[in-house]
Design an enzyme around this catalytic site. Structure first.
Site, PDB file in Angstrom:
ATOM      1  N   LYS A  95       4.423  -6.680   3.363  1.00 44.26           N
ATOM      2  CA  LYS A  95       2.664  -5.965   3.606  1.00 44.26           C
ATOM      3  C   LYS A  95       1.453  -7.327   3.746  1.00 44.26           C
ATOM      4  O   LYS A  95       0.787  -6.854   4.178  1.00 44.26           O
ATOM      5  CB  LYS A  95       2.934  -6.192   1.887  1.00 44.26           C
ATOM      6  CG  LYS A  95       3.521  -4.900   1.100  1.00 44.26           C
ATOM      7  CD  LYS A  95       3.252  -3.590   1.051  1.00 44.26           C
ATOM      8  CE  LYS A  95       1.296  -3.240   0.978  1.00 44.26           C
ATOM      9  NZ  LYS A  95       1.312  -1.339   1.324  1.00 44.26           N
ATOM     10  N   THR A 121      -1.458  -5.750  -1.568  1.00 47.82           N
ATOM     11  CA  THR A 121      -0.742  -5.857  -2.849  1.00 47.82           C
ATOM     12  C   THR A 121      -1.314  -7.403  -3.196  1.00 47.82           C
ATOM     13  O   THR A 121      -1.708  -8.227  -2.102  1.00 47.82           O
ATOM     14  CB  THR A 121       0.718  -6.201  -3.158  1.00 47.82           C
ATOM     15  OG1 THR A 121       0.813  -7.021  -4.387  1.00 47.82           O
ATOM     16  CG2 THR A 121       1.815  -6.245  -2.064  1.00 47.82           C
ATOM     17  N   ASP A 122      -2.178  -8.291  -4.596  1.00 42.96           N
ATOM     18  CA  ASP A 122      -1.955  -9.904  -4.386  1.00 42.96           C
ATOM     19  C   ASP A 122      -0.662 -10.512  -4.488  1.00 42.96           C
ATOM     20  O   ASP A 122      -1.390 -11.464  -3.661  1.00 42.96           O
ATOM     21  CB  ASP A 122      -2.724  -9.890  -5.610  1.00 42.96           C
ATOM     22  CG  ASP A 122      -1.501  -9.777  -6.911  1.00 42.96           C
ATOM     23  OD1 ASP A 122      -0.906  -9.135  -6.341  1.00 42.96           O
ATOM     24  OD2 ASP A 122      -1.887  -9.818  -7.837  1.00 42.96           O
ATOM     25  N   GLU A 123       0.082  -9.859  -3.721  1.00 46.10           N
ATOM     26  CA  GLU A 123       0.976 -10.685  -3.641  1.00 46.10           C
ATOM     27  C   GLU A 123       1.610 -11.837  -1.946  1.00 46.10           C
ATOM     28  O   GLU A 123       1.994 -12.449  -1.912  1.00 46.10           O
ATOM     29  CB  GLU A 123       2.858  -9.668  -4.087  1.00 46.10           C
ATOM     30  CG  GLU A 123       2.691  -9.003  -4.997  1.00 46.10           C
ATOM     31  CD  GLU A 123       4.285  -8.783  -5.785  1.00 46.10           C
ATOM     32  OE1 GLU A 123       4.533  -9.158  -5.343  1.00 46.10           O
ATOM     33  OE2 GLU A 123       4.059  -7.772  -6.699  1.00 46.10           O
ATOM     34  N   ASP A 142      17.687 -14.870 -13.393  1.00 51.22           N
ATOM     35  CA  ASP A 142      15.954 -14.828 -12.583  1.00 51.22           C
ATOM     36  C   ASP A 142      16.404 -14.175 -11.293  1.00 51.22           C
ATOM     37  O   ASP A 142      17.172 -13.996 -10.732  1.00 51.22           O
ATOM     38  CB  ASP A 142      15.539 -15.827 -12.664  1.00 51.22           C
ATOM     39  CG  ASP A 142      14.319 -16.037 -12.237  1.00 51.22           C
ATOM     40  OD1 ASP A 142      13.487 -14.996 -12.760  1.00 51.22           O
ATOM     41  OD2 ASP A 142      13.587 -17.070 -12.789  1.00 51.22           O
ATOM     42  N   TYR A 159       9.352  -8.402   0.429  1.00 46.18           N
ATOM     43  CA  TYR A 159       8.390  -7.421  -0.499  1.00 46.18           C
ATOM     44  C   TYR A 159       6.812  -7.845   0.376  1.00 46.18           C
ATOM     45  O   TYR A 159       6.480  -7.617   1.054  1.00 46.18           O
ATOM     46  CB  TYR A 159       8.295  -6.826  -1.038  1.00 46.18           C
ATOM     47  CG  TYR A 159       6.708  -6.209  -1.624  1.00 46.18           C
ATOM     48  CD1 TYR A 159       6.893  -4.749  -1.631  1.00 46.18           C
ATOM     49  CD2 TYR A 159       6.057  -6.540  -2.677  1.00 46.18           C
ATOM     50  CE1 TYR A 159       5.215  -4.270  -1.861  1.00 46.18           C
ATOM     51  CE2 TYR A 159       5.020  -5.727  -3.443  1.00 46.18           C
ATOM     52  CZ  TYR A 159       4.346  -4.867  -2.920  1.00 46.18           C
ATOM     53  OH  TYR A 159       3.527  -3.830  -2.656  1.00 46.18           O
ATOM     54  N   SER A 173       7.949  -0.118  -2.759  1.00 48.30           N
ATOM     55  CA  SER A 173       7.108  -0.964  -2.989  1.00 48.30           C
ATOM     56  C   SER A 173       8.363  -2.023  -4.446  1.00 48.30           C
ATOM     57  O   SER A 173       7.636  -2.669  -5.265  1.00 48.30           O
ATOM     58  CB  SER A 173       6.112   0.278  -3.602  1.00 48.30           C
ATOM     59  OG  SER A 173       7.074  -0.076  -4.635  1.00 48.30           O
TER      60      SER A 173
HETATM   61  P1  NAD Z   1       6.110   3.764  -4.743  1.00 46.85           P
HETATM   62  O1  NAD Z   1       7.102   2.973  -4.228  1.00 46.85           O
HETATM   63  O2  NAD Z   1       5.676   4.200  -6.705  1.00 46.85           O
HETATM   64  O3  NAD Z   1       5.243   4.939  -4.180  1.00 46.85           O
HETATM   65  C1  NAD Z   1       5.870   4.837  -2.638  1.00 46.85           C
HETATM   66  C2  NAD Z   1       5.569   6.357  -1.674  1.00 46.85           C
HETATM   67  O4  NAD Z   1       6.013   6.512  -0.761  1.00 46.85           O
HETATM   68  C3  NAD Z   1       6.957   7.132  -2.473  1.00 46.85           C
HETATM   69  O5  NAD Z   1       6.529   8.471  -2.950  1.00 46.85           O
HETATM   70  C4  NAD Z   1       7.795   7.406  -1.465  1.00 46.85           C
HETATM   71  O6  NAD Z   1       7.963   8.539  -1.329  1.00 46.85           O
HETATM   72  C5  NAD Z   1       6.731   6.843   0.332  1.00 46.85           C
HETATM   73  N1  NAD Z   1       6.744   6.498   0.759  1.00 46.85           N
HETATM   74  C6  NAD Z   1       8.101   5.127   1.219  1.00 46.85           C
HETATM   75  N2  NAD Z   1       8.204   5.507   2.515  1.00 46.85           N
HETATM   76  C7  NAD Z   1       8.256   6.797   3.387  1.00 46.85           C
HETATM   77  C8  NAD Z   1       7.822   6.502   4.484  1.00 46.85           C
HETATM   78  N3  NAD Z   1       7.939   5.928   5.364  1.00 46.85           N
HETATM   79  N4  NAD Z   1       6.901   7.973   5.131  1.00 46.85           N
HETATM   80  C9  NAD Z   1       6.460   8.249   4.481  1.00 46.85           C
HETATM   81  N5  NAD Z   1       6.350   8.463   3.068  1.00 46.85           N
HETATM   82  C10 NAD Z   1       6.731   7.294   2.609  1.00 46.85           C
HETATM   83  O7  NAD Z   1       4.968   2.935  -4.826  1.00 46.85           O
HETATM   84  P2  NAD Z   1       3.299   2.595  -6.185  1.00 46.85           P
HETATM   85  O8  NAD Z   1       3.309   1.626  -7.130  1.00 46.85           O
HETATM   86  O9  NAD Z   1       2.648   3.788  -6.101  1.00 46.85           O
HETATM   87  O10 NAD Z   1       2.764   1.790  -4.326  1.00 46.85           O
HETATM   88  C11 NAD Z   1       1.735   2.209  -3.974  1.00 46.85           C
HETATM   89  C12 NAD Z   1       1.632   1.301  -3.026  1.00 46.85           C
HETATM   90  O11 NAD Z   1       0.408   0.440  -4.347  1.00 46.85           O
HETATM   91  C13 NAD Z   1       2.350   0.588  -1.947  1.00 46.85           C
HETATM   92  O12 NAD Z   1       1.419   0.230  -0.395  1.00 46.85           O
HETATM   93  C14 NAD Z   1       2.208  -0.905  -2.675  1.00 46.85           C
HETATM   94  O13 NAD Z   1       1.930  -2.050  -1.379  1.00 46.85           O
HETATM   95  C15 NAD Z   1       0.900  -0.813  -3.059  1.00 46.85           C
HETATM   96  N6  NAD Z   1       0.522  -1.717  -4.589  1.00 46.85           N
HETATM   97  C16 NAD Z   1       1.215  -1.579  -5.906  1.00 46.85           C
HETATM   98  C17 NAD Z   1       1.640  -2.194  -6.649  1.00 46.85           C
HETATM   99  C18 NAD Z   1       1.472  -2.214  -7.938  1.00 46.85           C
HETATM  100  O14 NAD Z   1       2.033  -2.617  -8.857  1.00 46.85           O
HETATM  101  N7  NAD Z   1       2.749  -0.954  -8.394  1.00 46.85           N
HETATM  102  C19 NAD Z   1      -0.058  -2.934  -6.639  1.00 46.85           C
HETATM  103  C20 NAD Z   1      -0.624  -3.215  -5.547  1.00 46.85           C
HETATM  104  C21 NAD Z   1      -0.291  -2.675  -4.482  1.00 46.85           C
HETATM  105  P1  TYD Z   2       7.713  -5.922 -10.730  1.00 45.34           P
HETATM  106  O1  TYD Z   2       7.458  -5.092 -11.758  1.00 45.34           O
HETATM  107  O2  TYD Z   2       8.751  -5.771 -10.776  1.00 45.34           O
HETATM  108  O3  TYD Z   2       6.555  -5.733 -10.172  1.00 45.34           O
HETATM  109  P2  TYD Z   2       6.498  -7.419  -9.144  1.00 45.34           P
HETATM  110  O4  TYD Z   2       7.668  -8.314  -9.020  1.00 45.34           O
HETATM  111  O5  TYD Z   2       5.945  -6.408  -8.771  1.00 45.34           O
HETATM  112  O6  TYD Z   2       5.132  -8.088 -10.294  1.00 45.34           O
HETATM  113  O7  TYD Z   2       7.484  -6.819 -12.178  1.00 45.34           O
HETATM  114  C1  TYD Z   2       6.828  -7.434 -13.191  1.00 45.34           C
HETATM  115  C2  TYD Z   2       7.480  -8.769 -13.398  1.00 45.34           C
HETATM  116  O8  TYD Z   2       8.342  -8.049 -14.694  1.00 45.34           O
HETATM  117  C3  TYD Z   2       7.862  -9.636 -12.453  1.00 45.34           C
HETATM  118  O9  TYD Z   2       7.441 -11.443 -12.892  1.00 45.34           O
HETATM  119  C4  TYD Z   2       9.893 -10.393 -12.566  1.00 45.34           C
HETATM  120  C5  TYD Z   2       9.466  -9.466 -13.483  1.00 45.34           C
HETATM  121  N1  TYD Z   2      11.073  -7.878 -14.654  1.00 45.34           N
HETATM  122  C6  TYD Z   2      11.814  -8.475 -15.178  1.00 45.34           C
HETATM  123  O10 TYD Z   2      11.342  -9.493 -16.168  1.00 45.34           O
HETATM  124  N2  TYD Z   2      13.247  -7.610 -15.672  1.00 45.34           N
HETATM  125  C7  TYD Z   2      13.264  -6.821 -15.230  1.00 45.34           C
HETATM  126  O11 TYD Z   2      13.436  -5.707 -15.410  1.00 45.34           O
HETATM  127  C8  TYD Z   2      11.732  -6.656 -14.318  1.00 45.34           C
HETATM  128  C9  TYD Z   2      12.133  -5.309 -13.118  1.00 45.34           C
HETATM  129  C10 TYD Z   2      10.869  -7.355 -13.270  1.00 45.34           C
END
Ligand code: NAD
Ligand code: TYD
Length: 342
Positions: free
Chosen positions: A160, A128-130, A278, A156, A88
């Site tokens: 997705k 994700t919105d990404e 960056d 990433y 992620s």
């Molecule tokens: P995270 O990295 O905290 O957790 C991911 C989990 O998946 C971990 O527990 C890891 O052990 C498990 N995992 C990874 N590979 C695996 C595999 N091959 N088999 C089984 N388990 C596996 O991620 P998160 O931030 O909790 O994100 C969860 C989901 O939400 C992801 O699909 C991510 O793309 C999506 N998402 C995240 C965000 C965000 O802001 N974090 C926003 C939108 C969508």
């Molecule tokens: P992040 O939490 O990695 O989420 P995403 O890249 O999926 O949006 O980063 C959020 C924003 O913060 C992104 O624009 C990158 C920036 N960022 C920093 O400026 N410094 C950092 O150390 C990290 C990890 C992210």
């Protein structure tokens, strides 16, 4: 129609959002049963659900989503697969794209295939919105929505996007009953301290500066993880099959504004910011319009950013052991690689 008494197979439930989701479901629907399948990568942590270890309706299975035999065995009597498991972190995808293709693309495909072979299991894909790419800072009124064309930019978001396409392909080709949610940036308890909010909070708690990328003007739309969990829950129980739902926090902040909110919330000043190189290909702005999930399922984000960031700072202050154990692990190797990248 909201469904109750479900048996859910949650993938990635030991991660940040998955663990919050399992807690949300078992608190809200005590009759539901949850199996958490997680391979416990660096981001998976059983401590995230320690309070549920002995819950009669919760079971943890350690395993990879690519292990189709195992998945078939545990999914056979489940009503739905709720798929969170993923690599992620965007920065890690710059260093090691293949692990993202493996889990996010091949892993999702493997789960879809099992769901199909088990007689078309209900499948929800957490995305994700990404996948929609990057908005410009000038077009303030533009935001992503369900009809926005895909234009992913990082390894990433591309992985997705590929998985979203496969999920839709299984709906159109095989009639697999799917839904997808595309959510903006989450924050809250149990977020791994490599993501910007927990990294900055814990750095400050350690007396370190916070590394702000580039000019600090990149914008993200922040949503509290509880609001995301509520939206996913509504979609899995009442969303239309074959449909996608965009979920946003209605809380756009530049990274500079976000950093200042954290600094001020913790009693620090701007001198704690260190501007660093960056991220390559850094998406400029994300913003999400959540009209569909609001109109169809009555969802609204409940946590405003000021309350949410305060709650999150307090959580990291009260759970020092949790993040210190993570930060003293192999975490340092990753940062060495990241900051020494060519
Ligand atoms: P995270 O990295 O905290 O957790 C991911 C989990 O998946 C971990 O527990 C890891 O052990 C498990 N995992 C990874 N590979 C695996 C595999 N091959 N088999 C089984 N388990 C596996 O991620 P998160 O931030 O909790 O994100 C969860 C989901 O939400 C992801 O699909 C991510 O793309 C999506 N998402 C995240 C965000 C965000 O802001 N974090 C926003 C939108 C969508
Ligand atoms: P992040 O939490 O990695 O989420 P995403 O890249 O999926 O949006 O980063 C959020 C924003 O913060 C992104 O624009 C990158 C920036 N960022 C920093 O400026 N410094 C950092 O150390 C990290 C990890 C992210």
């Amino acid at each position: 129609m909201i469904r109750k008494n479900m048996k859910l197979l949650v993938t990635g439930g030991a991660g940040f959002i998955g663990s919050n989701f399992i807690r949300y479901v078992l608190n809200k629907y005590p009759q539901d049963q949850v199996i958490n399948l997680d391979s416990l990568t660096y981001a998976g942590n059983l401590e995230n659900l320690k309070d549920f270890e002995n819950h009669p309706n919760y079971k943890f299975v350690k395993g990879d989503i690519l292990n189709s035999e195992l998945v078939a065995h545990i999914a056979v009597d489940c009503d739905i697969i709720v798929h969170f498991a993923a690599e992620s972190h965007v920065d890690r995808s710059v260093l090691d794209p293949f692990s993202f293709v493996r889990t996010n693309v091949l892993g999702t495909h493997s789960l879809l295939e099992v769901a199909r072979q088990l007689g078309n299991k209900r499948f929800h894909h957490v995305s994700t919105d990404e996948v929609f790419g990057s908005l410009s800072l000038e077009d303030e009124n533009k935001a992503f929505h369900e009809e926005t064309p895909y234009d992913p930019k990082s390894p990433y978001s591309s992985s997705k996007a590929a998985s979203d396409h496969l999920v839709r392909a299984y709906y159109h080709t095989y009639g697999l009953p799917i839904t997808i949610s595309n959510c903006s940036n989450n924050y809250g308890p149990f977020q791994f301290p490599e993501k910007v909010i927990p990294l900055f909070i814990t750095n400050l708690m350690e007396g370190k500066k916070v590394p702000l990328y580039g000019d600090g003007k990149n914008v993200r739309d922040w949503i509290h993880v509880d609001d995301h969990c509520e939206a996913v829950d509504l979609v899995i129980r009442g969303g239309r099959i074959g449909h996608t739902y965009c979920i946003g926090g209605d809380s756009e902040k530049s990274n500079y504004e976000l950093t200042m909110a954290i600094l001020q919330g913790m009693g620090f000043g701007e001198e704690m910011i260190e501007y660093v190189k960056d991220r390559p290909g850094h998406d400029r702005r994300y913003a999400v319009r959540s009209h569909k999930v609001q109109a169809e399922l009555g969802w609204q984000p409940k946590m405003n950013f000021e309350q949410g960031i305060k709650q999150t700072i307090d959580w990291y202050a009260n759970n020092g052991g949790w993040w210190q154990r993570i930060k003293s692990g192999d975490y340092k190797d990753y940062y060495e690689q990241w900051y020494n990248r060519k």
